[in-house]
Design a protein around this motif. Structure first.
Motif, PDB file in Angstrom:
ATOM      1  N   SER A   1      -2.486 -11.178   3.574  1.00 42.74           N
ATOM      2  CA  SER A   1      -2.031 -12.461   3.063  1.00 42.74           C
ATOM      3  C   SER A   1      -2.669 -13.607   3.835  1.00 42.74           C
ATOM      4  O   SER A   1      -2.833 -14.700   3.293  1.00 42.74           O
ATOM      5  CB  SER A   1      -0.504 -12.557   3.159  1.00 42.74           C
ATOM      6  OG  SER A   1      -0.092 -12.443   4.518  1.00 42.74           O
ATOM      7  N   ASN A   2      -3.031 -13.366   5.101  1.00 43.99           N
ATOM      8  CA  ASN A   2      -3.793 -14.332   5.907  1.00 43.99           C
ATOM      9  C   ASN A   2      -3.195 -15.746   5.736  1.00 43.99           C
ATOM     10  O   ASN A   2      -3.898 -16.709   5.469  1.00 43.99           O
ATOM     11  CB  ASN A   2      -5.265 -14.311   5.462  1.00 43.99           C
ATOM     12  CG  ASN A   2      -6.170 -15.187   6.317  1.00 43.99           C
ATOM     13  OD1 ASN A   2      -6.023 -15.244   7.543  1.00 43.99           O
ATOM     14  ND2 ASN A   2      -7.092 -15.883   5.673  1.00 43.99           N
ATOM     15  N   ASN A   3      -1.894 -15.859   5.929  1.00 45.36           N
ATOM     16  CA  ASN A   3      -1.217 -17.102   5.572  1.00 45.36           C
ATOM     17  C   ASN A   3      -0.888 -18.009   6.755  1.00 45.36           C
ATOM     18  O   ASN A   3      -0.187 -19.003   6.590  1.00 45.36           O
ATOM     19  CB  ASN A   3       0.062 -16.798   4.786  1.00 45.36           C
ATOM     20  CG  ASN A   3       0.991 -15.879   5.575  1.00 45.36           C
ATOM     21  OD1 ASN A   3       0.778 -15.620   6.756  1.00 45.36           O
ATOM     22  ND2 ASN A   3       2.004 -15.357   4.890  1.00 45.36           N
ATOM     23  N   SER A   4      -1.399 -17.664   7.949  1.00 43.87           N
ATOM     24  CA  SER A   4      -1.125 -18.483   9.121  1.00 43.87           C
ATOM     25  C   SER A   4      -2.399 -18.715   9.911  1.00 43.87           C
ATOM     26  O   SER A   4      -3.109 -17.754  10.257  1.00 43.87           O
ATOM     27  CB  SER A   4      -0.088 -17.807  10.026  1.00 43.87           C
ATOM     28  OG  SER A   4       0.004 -18.468  11.273  1.00 43.87           O
ATOM     29  N   ILE A   5      -2.669 -19.975  10.232  1.00 45.54           N
ATOM     30  CA  ILE A   5      -3.864 -20.264  11.049  1.00 45.54           C
ATOM     31  C   ILE A   5      -3.718 -19.659  12.432  1.00 45.54           C
ATOM     32  O   ILE A   5      -4.718 -19.315  13.078  1.00 45.54           O
ATOM     33  CB  ILE A   5      -4.134 -21.781  11.149  1.00 45.54           C
ATOM     34  CG1 ILE A   5      -2.963 -22.520  11.815  1.00 45.54           C
ATOM     35  CG2 ILE A   5      -4.468 -22.362   9.786  1.00 45.54           C
ATOM     36  CD1 ILE A   5      -3.268 -23.997  12.099  1.00 45.54           C
ATOM     37  N   TYR A   6      -2.485 -19.487  12.906  1.00 46.52           N
ATOM     38  CA  TYR A   6      -2.259 -18.992  14.255  1.00 46.52           C
ATOM     39  C   TYR A   6      -2.395 -17.468  14.352  1.00 46.52           C
ATOM     40  O   TYR A   6      -2.510 -16.921  15.443  1.00 46.52           O
ATOM     41  CB  TYR A   6      -0.886 -19.438  14.755  1.00 46.52           C
ATOM     42  CG  TYR A   6      -0.739 -20.940  14.741  1.00 46.52           C
ATOM     43  CD1 TYR A   6      -1.444 -21.737  15.640  1.00 46.52           C
ATOM     44  CD2 TYR A   6       0.072 -21.573  13.787  1.00 46.52           C
ATOM     45  CE1 TYR A   6      -1.338 -23.120  15.604  1.00 46.52           C
ATOM     46  CE2 TYR A   6       0.184 -22.955  13.751  1.00 46.52           C
ATOM     47  CZ  TYR A   6      -0.524 -23.719  14.661  1.00 46.52           C
ATOM     48  OH  TYR A   6      -0.431 -25.091  14.625  1.00 46.52           O
ATOM     49  N   LYS A   7      -2.366 -16.813  13.214  1.00 48.10           N
ATOM     50  CA  LYS A   7      -2.541 -15.354  13.202  1.00 48.10           C
ATOM     51  C   LYS A   7      -3.927 -14.958  12.682  1.00 48.10           C
ATOM     52  O   LYS A   7      -4.203 -13.785  12.488  1.00 48.10           O
ATOM     53  CB  LYS A   7      -1.460 -14.702  12.337  1.00 48.10           C
ATOM     54  CG  LYS A   7      -0.046 -14.892  12.888  1.00 48.10           C
ATOM     55  CD  LYS A   7       0.983 -14.211  11.997  1.00 48.10           C
ATOM     56  CE  LYS A   7       2.397 -14.397  12.548  1.00 48.10           C
ATOM     57  NZ  LYS A   7       3.410 -13.752  11.665  1.00 48.10           N
ATOM     58  N   GLY A   8      -4.770 -15.961  12.492  1.00 44.30           N
ATOM     59  CA  GLY A   8      -6.084 -15.692  11.920  1.00 44.30           C
ATOM     60  C   GLY A   8      -6.956 -14.803  12.771  1.00 44.30           C
ATOM     61  O   GLY A   8      -7.695 -13.951  12.250  1.00 44.30           O
ATOM     62  N   GLU A   9      -6.879 -14.947  14.089  1.00 44.36           N
ATOM     63  CA  GLU A   9      -7.692 -14.100  14.979  1.00 44.36           C
ATOM     64  C   GLU A   9      -7.237 -12.648  14.879  1.00 44.36           C
ATOM     65  O   GLU A   9      -8.064 -11.728  14.838  1.00 44.36           O
ATOM     66  CB  GLU A   9      -7.596 -14.601  16.410  1.00 44.36           C
ATOM     67  CG  GLU A   9      -8.522 -13.856  17.373  1.00 44.36           C
ATOM     68  CD  GLU A   9      -8.471 -14.415  18.781  1.00 44.36           C
ATOM     69  OE1 GLU A   9      -9.485 -14.329  19.486  1.00 44.36           O
ATOM     70  OE2 GLU A   9      -7.405 -14.949  19.181  1.00 44.36           O
ATOM     71  N   ALA A  10      -5.948 -12.424  14.810  1.00 47.78           N
ATOM     72  CA  ALA A  10      -5.422 -11.055  14.690  1.00 47.78           C
ATOM     73  C   ALA A  10      -5.820 -10.428  13.355  1.00 47.78           C
ATOM     74  O   ALA A  10      -6.140  -9.233  13.283  1.00 47.78           O
ATOM     75  CB  ALA A  10      -3.901 -11.067  14.836  1.00 47.78           C
ATOM     76  N   VAL A  11      -5.797 -11.224  12.284  1.00 55.40           N
ATOM     77  CA  VAL A  11      -6.269 -10.724  10.983  1.00 55.40           C
ATOM     78  C   VAL A  11      -7.727 -10.308  11.082  1.00 55.40           C
ATOM     79  O   VAL A  11      -8.124  -9.240  10.584  1.00 55.40           O
ATOM     80  CB  VAL A  11      -6.076 -11.798   9.878  1.00 55.40           C
ATOM     81  CG1 VAL A  11      -6.762 -11.352   8.581  1.00 55.40           C
ATOM     82  CG2 VAL A  11      -4.600 -12.052   9.631  1.00 55.40           C
TER      83      VAL A  11
END
Length: 540
Positions: free
Chosen positions: A303-313
């Motif tokens: 879903s890649n719905n958070s800029i803060y979790k983008g590195e983990a994605v």
């Protein structure tokens, strides 16, 4: 006359000539495809037919068992000698110490040591590379010790690599470093003046015998790669596709995996936000520059719905790609091409890919499996040395030693290889140097090699420890020119050429086969250089 291999001859043998030996060089294009057809009456058509005979290999419990299963070498050029074949492929060139080590440890023992490079004390290589103190330096060190945009650290890294290739006893490791420096390629020199040296050290060298998954993740967080392929320019409103595309096409699954242009776009979107601080040369994840929204590439989705979790994605995506079957085949094919043939069989690639996946993307496990395949031991004399491999290999078989001020000749070596189009890391496009013979053929390129052979044999470059040509091998009072040439051929090429080709070298130096062995360096050097010019050295 049919060529046979022997250790002596009489004057009754038919006269040959320097042209007879060098004429083999003219058919290197054939030799690169089918080394077994380089001699005798075979023409190009016969060579092409021979090249279609594929060895249907299998995996074995050890390299020595695989060598035994492969049987006698299928080569009219190279006599059956598994140890010599191993040294031609698993080193840049066999020093006398390498030959002695294989005799001492055996094929399996020698490979076990090479596959565990920390078990080999590599003082000579470390001291050689130390004459280039900025080799692999961190960005902070480069910024502190050089001027902005200076090439000093990049050149030190490239020339330090040459020093390691020439002097290291960890030869198999250095070859694998070269494979992956081309696979996850960042050009040196390039605009990445303060980041590319640490890329070579911290990404390629650090992980060369580790897991490809770890190497890939490190590469995709390294400032040099991010800047080289423009990921630092990605913004949510304008995602740069360079790195996302090359990640799929070159670094992992390859073009045949079935990804689409929409998936390329998603790949780039997943990687957006990875950037660097230009002043410090350090990586950081810039969350506001990460594109958000659902993404799907092959079997990966988020879903890649958070800029803060983008590195983990992005990390999850990279791990998915590293373990994809198509990536397994890509890595298997790259390594099989380097060690086995320009066109490794699908059977071998599939077996190596299985090893890659079964061992958690272990590079070392795949390399080990290559030597435990009968395919490796059957593929004798079908790989051609590229310019760097030829030059470095020549210095090694001549057993050139370290000496004070040796940074100077290693610099000369770099610029000579630059003229040949083959310096460490020097390929400008992101796909790395081609590793097939057809890319390196040409009369001019061959003449360039021959000129370097003469410079090296005669020791024309100062500040390295050279052996005089007359002292390359021990001699006896009754030794003939033919016998001396045979001994030098074995020392430099690892094999005993056919009688016809040995005579070509003898007569090329204007000697009689049954006459006294030469003692002057000029004549001895002629013979040594001719042997290095020949396919017995040019092919592996």
């Amino acid at each position: 006359m049919t060529d046979t291999h022997g250790t002596d001859t009489a004057e009754a043998q038919p006269r040959s000539s320097r042209r007879g030996l060098l004429g083999l060089g003219a058919v290197l294009a054939v030799g690169a495809v089918a080394g077994e057809s380089l001699v005798g009456a075979a023409d190009a058509a016969e060579a092409a037919t021979a090249a279609t005979k594929v060895h249907h290999g299998r995996q074995y419990a050890s390299a020595s068992l695989a060598a035994k299963a492969a049987g006698r070498a299928r080569s009219r050029l190279f006599p059956h000698d598994p140890a010599a074949h191993l040294l031609r492929r698993a080193t840049f060139g066999a020093r006398p110490k390498d030959v002695a080590d294989v005799r001492r440890f055996g094929i399996d023992g020698w490979l076990q040591r090479q596959l565990n490079p920390s078990s080999i004390k590599d003082t000579r290589a470390n001291k050689a590379a130390a004459v280039f103190p900025l080799e692999g330096a961190k960005p902070a060190t480069i910024i502190r010790k050089t001027k902005q945009y200076s090439w000093d650290a990049m050149m030190a890294t490239a020339q330090g690599t040459l020093a390691r290739q020439v002097f290291s006893d960890r030869q198999l490791y250095e070859i694998v470093v070269d494979v992956f420096a081309n696979h996850l390629h960042v050009a040196v020199p390039s605009e990445q003046w303060h980041t590319s040296p640490s890329y070579i050290h911290d990404v390629i060298r650090k992980h060369a015998f580790g897991r490809y998954e770890d190497m890939l993740l490190a590469a995709m967080k390294h400032p040099a790669m991010l800047n080289y392929l423009s990921n630092d320019q990605s913004k949510p409103s304008d995602v740069n596709e360079n790195l996302g595309r090359e990640l799929l096409e070159l670094h992992t699954v390859g073009r045949t995996a079935g990804y689409t242009e929409k998936m390329v776009r998603s790949s780039a979107q997943i990687l957006s936000g990875r950037t660097l601080d230009y002043d410090t040369g350090q990586y950081f994840f810039q969350a506001p520059n990460h594109w958000t929204g659902r993404v799907k590439v092959l079997g990966f989705s988020s879903s890649n719905n958070s800029i803060y979790k983008g590195e983990a994605v992005g990390d999850a995506y990279l791990r998915y790609l590293a373990r994809h079957p198509a990536t397994a085949r890509m890595i298997a094919r790259k390594l099989a091409t380097r060690f086995v043939s320009d066109a490794p069989s699908a059977s071998l690639v599939n077996r190596l890919a299985h090893v890659y996946l079964a061992h958690g993307t272990s590079i070392k496990a795949v390399v080990d499996a290559i030597f435990k395949s009968s395919d490796f031991w059957a593929a004798v004399g079908v790989r051609m040395r590229r310019p760097l491999e030829d030059a470095v290999g020549t210095l090694r078989v001549l057993d050139v030693q370290r000496a004070p001020k040796m940074a100077t000749p290693l610099g000369w070596l770099y610029w000579n290889l630059n003229d040949a189009g083959h310096t460490p890391y020097g390929w400008a496009p992101p796909n790395g140097y081609p590793d097939v013979a057809a890319a390196w053929l040409g009369a001019g390129a061959m003449l360039q090699r021959w000129n370097l052979h003469r410079a090296f044999v005669y020791g024309w470059w100062d500040h390295l420890g050279w052996t005089k040509p007359s002292n390359l091998v021990p001699r006896t009072k009754t030794q003939t020119a033919y016998q001396w040439t045979t001994a030098v051929a074995k020392r430099l090429t690892g094999t005993v050429p056919s009688k016809t080709h040995l005579l070509a070298a003898v007569h090329g130096a204007k000697l009689r086969a049954g006459g006294a062995a030469p003692t002057d360096d000029w004549t001895c050097g002629k013979i040594a250089a001719l042997l290095l010019d020949s396919p017995y050295f040019q092919l592996r």
